[in-house]
Design a protein around this motif. Sequence first.
Motif, PDB file in Angstrom:
ATOM      1  N   ALA A 128      83.324  59.991   7.404  1.00 36.57           N
ATOM      2  CA  ALA A 128      83.764  61.385   7.567  1.00 36.57           C
ATOM      3  C   ALA A 128      82.904  62.344   6.763  1.00 36.57           C
ATOM      4  N   GLY A 129      82.443  61.893   5.597  1.00 39.88           N
ATOM      5  CA  GLY A 129      81.561  62.733   4.786  1.00 39.88           C
ATOM      6  C   GLY A 129      82.209  63.988   4.254  1.00 39.88           C
ATOM      7  N   SER A 130      83.450  63.882   3.769  1.00 38.59           N
ATOM      8  CA  SER A 130      84.160  65.050   3.237  1.00 38.59           C
ATOM      9  C   SER A 130      84.644  64.767   1.823  1.00 38.59           C
ATOM     10  N   PRO A 131      83.885  65.159   0.798  1.00 34.19           N
ATOM     11  CA  PRO A 131      84.308  64.932  -0.590  1.00 34.19           C
ATOM     12  C   PRO A 131      85.643  65.589  -0.927  1.00 34.19           C
ATOM     13  N   VAL A 132      85.932  66.726  -0.324  1.00 40.26           N
ATOM     14  CA  VAL A 132      87.190  67.430  -0.610  1.00 40.26           C
ATOM     15  C   VAL A 132      88.388  66.597  -0.159  1.00 40.26           C
ATOM     16  N   ILE A 133      88.334  66.111   1.080  1.00 47.40           N
ATOM     17  CA  ILE A 133      89.433  65.291   1.588  1.00 47.40           C
ATOM     18  C   ILE A 133      89.483  63.970   0.838  1.00 47.40           C
TER      19      ILE A 133
END
Length: 241
Positions: free
Chosen positions: A144-149
């Motif tokens: 997904a490549g989403s550090p926030v999530i």
Amino acid sequence: MADRRTSQSTRALLRLRQLLLDGAFAPGTRMAELALVDRLDVSRTPLRDALSALAYEGLLELLPSGGYAVRAFTRDDVTDAIELRGVLEGTLARKAAERRDVDVAVLDAINGELDGVVHARGFATFERYLELNERFHQELIALAGSPVIERSLEQVMALPFASPNAFVLAEAELPESREILVIAHHQHREIARAIERGEGARAETLGREHAHLALRNLEIVLEHRDVLATLPGASLLRLAD
């Protein structure tokens, strides 16, 4: 000096979290700093860093008078945590499906290895399933490549019974839960296919459904309190009789 403090803080955090999940402290127990310094063999500043981090995770609560106490969890707390994990993992699956450069070869390889253990028995098989299941979920995060999530999901999964492996022991011991394990493995494959085909909405729905299997497992272990008592974090759960 800063590196030494960071190392001590990390060690204190990991050891204290494990003690909490293992039932070393009953819910409501005040965390006495001097006793914990001796027990964990760290200085007070790294210990305070660990206590603050565990309060942020939700395993401890800040007392009005200062200091921290062990938090108790209700069935609703566990349900909310599992549902939130489903929302976050579903979102990760959708984002992975929406990426043009996505490659699910790693997920397929993990699923191929799971084929050989999901129906088998024995402790070694159980350990292997734990490892592969953890890898699958970590690879999904990476795709997904989403550090926030990812950070939000890490916080949720630190809570009792919220992680993907929370009920694997029950799945290994109880026939009803073992059937759910097989369903979960099928969902692993379907999630990989949806991501590969760029089917974002389907990937998101499957990700949520996959987490929701834990809600059924929760119902099952609540009917088998002897098994529930063996799961990490069980001592923190407060249930109405």
